[in-house]
Design a protein around this motif. Structure first.
Motif, mmCIF file in Angstrom:
data_model
loop_
_atom_site.group_PDB
_atom_site.id
_atom_site.type_symbol
_atom_site.label_atom_id
_atom_site.label_comp_id
_atom_site.label_asym_id
_atom_site.label_seq_id
_atom_site.Cartn_x
_atom_site.Cartn_y
_atom_site.Cartn_z
ATOM 1 N N GLY A 32 0.466 39.761 -3.874
ATOM 2 C CA GLY A 32 -0.854 39.213 -3.578
ATOM 3 C C GLY A 32 -1.057 37.777 -4.013
ATOM 4 N N TYR A 33 0.002 36.973 -4.112
ATOM 5 C CA TYR A 33 -0.139 35.576 -4.532
ATOM 6 C C TYR A 33 -0.107 34.641 -3.321
ATOM 7 N N ARG A 34 -0.971 33.631 -3.336
ATOM 8 C CA ARG A 34 -0.933 32.589 -2.296
ATOM 9 C C ARG A 34 0.268 31.693 -2.596
ATOM 10 N N HIS A 35 1.118 31.493 -1.603
ATOM 11 C CA HIS A 35 2.344 30.767 -1.859
ATOM 12 C C HIS A 35 2.740 29.913 -0.664
ATOM 13 N N MET A 36 3.618 28.939 -0.921
ATOM 14 C CA MET A 36 4.257 28.133 0.110
ATOM 15 C C MET A 36 5.732 28.008 -0.255
ATOM 16 N N ILE A 37 6.563 27.761 0.758
ATOM 17 C CA ILE A 37 8.005 27.639 0.541
ATOM 18 C C ILE A 37 8.475 26.273 1.020
ATOM 19 N N ALA A 38 9.227 25.581 0.178
ATOM 20 C CA ALA A 38 9.811 24.289 0.529
ATOM 21 C C ALA A 38 11.324 24.464 0.646
ATOM 22 N N ALA A 39 11.908 23.905 1.699
ATOM 23 C CA ALA A 39 13.342 24.099 1.961
ATOM 24 C C ALA A 39 14.209 22.977 1.402
ATOM 25 N N THR A 40 13.600 21.865 0.938
ATOM 26 C CA THR A 40 14.369 20.746 0.392
ATOM 27 C C THR A 40 13.707 20.254 -0.887
ATOM 28 N N GLY A 41 14.484 19.504 -1.675
ATOM 29 C CA GLY A 41 13.921 18.933 -2.891
ATOM 30 C C GLY A 41 12.830 17.935 -2.593
ATOM 31 N N ASP A 42 12.990 17.169 -1.516
ATOM 32 C CA ASP A 42 11.957 16.196 -1.141
ATOM 33 C C ASP A 42 10.653 16.896 -0.778
ATOM 34 N N GLU A 43 10.795 18.009 -0.045
ATOM 35 C CA GLU A 43 9.600 18.724 0.402
ATOM 36 C C GLU A 43 8.865 19.359 -0.765
ATOM 37 N N VAL A 44 9.588 19.873 -1.752
ATOM 38 C CA VAL A 44 8.902 20.518 -2.881
ATOM 39 C C VAL A 44 8.116 19.484 -3.683
ATOM 40 N N VAL A 45 8.660 18.261 -3.804
ATOM 41 C CA VAL A 45 7.920 17.203 -4.510
ATOM 42 C C VAL A 45 6.658 16.837 -3.729
ATOM 43 N N ARG A 46 6.799 16.728 -2.399
ATOM 44 C CA ARG A 46 5.634 16.386 -1.572
ATOM 45 C C ARG A 46 4.569 17.469 -1.637
ATOM 46 N N ASP A 99 0.805 -1.217 0.000
ATOM 47 C CA ASP A 99 0.000 0.000 0.000
ATOM 48 C C ASP A 99 0.840 1.269 0.000
ATOM 49 N N LEU A 100 2.079 1.193 0.521
ATOM 50 C CA LEU A 100 2.863 2.412 0.660
ATOM 51 C C LEU A 100 4.337 2.067 0.855
ATOM 52 N N LEU A 101 5.216 2.924 0.296
ATOM 53 C CA LEU A 101 6.651 2.860 0.570
ATOM 54 C C LEU A 101 7.042 4.096 1.375
ATOM 55 N N ILE A 102 7.770 3.894 2.470
ATOM 56 C CA ILE A 102 8.343 4.991 3.239
ATOM 57 C C ILE A 102 9.827 5.028 2.889
ATOM 58 N N ILE A 103 10.295 6.116 2.223
ATOM 59 C CA ILE A 103 11.657 6.162 1.711
ATOM 60 C C ILE A 103 12.440 7.271 2.411
ATOM 61 N N ASP A 104 13.582 6.908 2.965
ATOM 62 C CA ASP A 104 14.488 7.881 3.580
ATOM 63 C C ASP A 104 15.069 8.771 2.483
ATOM 64 N N ASN A 105 15.094 10.074 2.707
ATOM 65 C CA ASN A 105 15.576 10.979 1.663
ATOM 66 C C ASN A 105 17.080 10.886 1.429
ATOM 67 N N GLN A 106 17.790 10.112 2.241
ATOM 68 C CA GLN A 106 19.210 9.888 2.006
ATOM 69 C C GLN A 106 19.460 8.782 0.996
ATOM 70 N N ILE A 112 17.993 25.464 -7.961
ATOM 71 C CA ILE A 112 18.596 24.217 -8.436
ATOM 72 C C ILE A 112 19.481 23.556 -7.387
ATOM 73 N N SER A 113 19.976 24.314 -6.393
ATOM 74 C CA SER A 113 20.850 23.730 -5.364
ATOM 75 C C SER A 113 20.056 23.587 -4.073
ATOM 76 N N LEU A 114 19.494 22.394 -3.865
ATOM 77 C CA LEU A 114 18.669 22.115 -2.692
ATOM 78 C C LEU A 114 19.221 20.897 -1.969
ATOM 79 N N PRO A 115 19.058 20.822 -0.648
ATOM 80 C CA PRO A 115 19.407 19.583 0.056
ATOM 81 C C PRO A 115 18.427 18.475 -0.304
ATOM 82 N N GLY A 116 18.857 17.228 -0.113
ATOM 83 C CA GLY A 116 18.013 16.117 -0.554
ATOM 84 C C GLY A 116 18.127 16.021 -2.068
ATOM 85 N N PHE A 117 16.977 15.936 -2.762
ATOM 86 C CA PHE A 117 17.011 16.030 -4.219
ATOM 87 C C PHE A 117 17.388 17.453 -4.599
#
Length: 575
Positions: free
Chosen positions: A467-481, A375-382, A495-500
């Motif tokens: 006036g734009y609704r926005h969110m900020i992701a600090a890692t490549g994994d977080e932006v994909v999520r 049903d699901l894979l839990i993958i470490d970002n390392q 282009i230079s992010l921790p993780g991916f």
């Protein structure tokens, strides 16, 4: 009798000589140990007199190559044959064995010669050679890896500082940074222009040195509150600028850094005279205002890492029974693996773990051939990208987390993942576990991938102003999520992010779009330097365009007009 005596006496002298030589060698080795270096001493005929055993720590030589009498050429040839020094020979061009030996022998006959060689990804070795007047030669070999790493880190830090200064100086609004003693440590050009002072007049000073006692006291009060509590300070003040226009000035102060090394970052922006109030005032813990409302300040609580990771709150949303759900954990972190399996068992999951992409692939092959559905894979970002590619290949949803999240937030992440799907599918038992957008976060317009604290503030200030609704992701994994959860109108991808990194994150998003038949999200690469190879890699990874740092409101507005649909227009406040 006399012959026997003479023979015994000679033997005694020989034994004494050998013992003395052994003692001398031991003493030399002890000196080398104390100096953390290896020594090679050779005579005017280039035969080894002494080679300390520490040389074996630099080169995997046979121990017999350290014996006195070995020719220097044979000794160097044995070093060449180990292959250690050839790992990075491409940097200076390839040399044949004889050419290399001739070059090295020549350097040993110089009166003074020093060189540094790289012998591995993280290993640097220094050679210091001296030829003495009597013809004897000495070579000292030392490991300078730590010094080189510090030098590279220093160079990297200097480049980052220069880049940060360039970004700050190109911002259209004033910004300053203070240390924990409330001393100015950074200001941008807009700040200097606003207060008609040079950076040299500001840096190293405090507010009391620059402003009236009343204003300085007000600054210090809010500065200390933000540094001590971590709450953001926001103030709104009416001013008449030098051009005679009456404006409302909005100032925000944030605390960044770690305990003991906190810094205060403050920004200021102009608002129209009749502009609407700011939403932060609705979330304030305390508000102060002047009698005529010309000045207002609010302190806004910012959720801390501890508050975001409150176990009780996470467990409160867990459904009663996950019996029958099968989860595979992919991590090489033993502590995270142990905690994850314990948590999954507690809530009724059938779970197990693997520790690498090869193990994951074999497990999925066996599970598929046996008719077992995960049903699901839990993958470490390392772990590598291959782990995610396998989840796509076998059509199994995946959650990517760091080791801390796997050990401490697993319940929350899985419950949120499952509950969202349950709401959208009517709560059926066989519901697919795909992440979907929840009602309370629908309509996200801009997702920013940026790991630098100051750059995050810059993006937030600009996007709030536009006036734009926005969110900020600090890692490549977080932006994909976050992309998978909210499906934003556009992604601004550093282009230079921790993780991916940004390229990998963009490729993964494109793969997920293709696999799920989703509409294409515009992805804009955000570059710090205009290298053609970076532009080419952005296009290759599926990005639609690139922009350069430092960003500006006009730059972002142009991108949004090009890539955002009409339904994603900015949300302006009503005055």
């Amino acid at each position: 009798m006399s012959a026997g005596f003479e023979k015994a006496d000679t033997s005694s002298e020989t034994d004494g000589t050998l013992a003395g030589a052994d003692l001398q060698t031991a003493l030399f080795d002890a000196v080398c140990d104390s100096l953390s270096a290896a020594f090679i001493i050779y005579d005017k005929n280039d035969h080894l007199i002494f080679a300390s055993r520490q040389i074996l720590e630099f080169f995997p030589l046979p121990s017999e190559m350290l014996k006195p009498g070995i020719r220097l050429r044979d000794f160097l040839g044995a070093i060449y044959d180990t292959g250690v020094r050839q790992q990075y020979i491409r940097q200076s061009g390839s040399l044949s064995r004889e050419d290399w030996l001739s070059q090295k022998i020549a350097s040993h006959w110089r009166e003074r010669y020093e060189s540094v060689e790289r012998h591995g990804a993280d290993s640097w070795v220094r050679f210091v050679k001296r030829r003495l007047p009597g013809g004897y030669g000495v070579t000292v070999v030392s490991d300078i890896s730590e010094d080189k790493k510090r030098e590279e880190q220093w160079r990297s830090d200097m480049e980052r500082v220069q880049l940060t200064e360039d970004i700050l100086d190109n911002l259209p609004f004033p910004l300053f940074v203070k240390d924990r003693n409330l001393t100015y440590v950074a200001v941008n050009l807009a700040f200097c222009e606003k207060y008609q002072r040079s950076a040299d007049e500001v840096l190293g000073r405090k507010s009391g040195d620059l402003f009236s006692p009343e204003i300085a006291k007000r600054f210090e009060e809010s500065d200390r509150h933000v540094l001590e509590t971590g709450e953001m300070s926001i103030s709104r003040q009416r001013q008449i600028s030098r051009d005679g226009i009456e404006r409302d000035i909005v100032s925000r102060k944030h605390r960044i850094g770690k305990p003991g090394r906190y810094f205060l970052v403050s920004t200021m922006q102009d608002l129209p005279r009749d502009g609407a109030d700011l939403e932060e005032f609705d979330r304030a813990s305390a508000i102060t205002a002047s009698t005529n409302q010309s000045y207002r300040r609010a302190y806004v609580p910012v959720p801390s890492a501890v508050e975001r990771r409150e176990p009780a709150a996470m467990e409160a949303i867990v459904p009663e029974n996950f019996s029958g759900r099968k989860i595979l954990v992919v991590t090489a972190d033993l502590a995270a693996e142990t905690a994850a399996l314990r948590t999954l068992t507690k809530y009724g999951f059938e779970s197990c773990s693997v520790r690498g992409e090869d193990e994951e692939e074999r497990f999925l092959e066996i599970a598929t051939s046996s008719g077992i559905s995960l049903d699901l894979l839990i993958i470490d970002n390392q772990m590598g990208m291959r782990c995610l590619e396998l989840s796509e290949q076998y059509g199994i949803p995946a959650l990517v987390m760091d080791g801390f999240q796997i050990a401490n937030e697993l319940t929350f992440q899985i419950a949120r993942h499952f509950n969202r799907n349950s709401r959208n599918s009517g709560g059926g038992a066989d519901a697919d576990w795909e992440i979907s957008t929840s009602d309370d976060t629908a309509g996200l317009q801009v997702l920013v991938a940026e790991d630098n604290d100051i750059n995050q503030i810059v993006f937030s200030q600009i996007l709030e102003g536009l006036g734009y609704r926005h969110m900020i992701a600090a890692t490549g994994d977080e932006v994909v999520r976050l992309w998978a959860e909210h499906r934003p109108g556009v992604v601004l991808m550093d282009i230079s992010l921790p993780g991916f990194n940004g390229f990998e994150a963009a490729r993964l998003i494109r793969q997920m779009e293709e696999a799920g038949g989703a509409a294409r999200t515009p992805i804009i690469g955000v570059l710090t330097q205009a290298f053609e190879r970076d532009r080419a890699e952005c296009a290759k990874s599926g990005m639609d365009d690139v922009i350069m740092k430092p960003v500006s409101p006009d730059m972002l507005e142009t991108i949004f007009q090009k890539f955002l649909t009409e339904g994603a227009a900015p949300v302006r406040a009503n005055g």
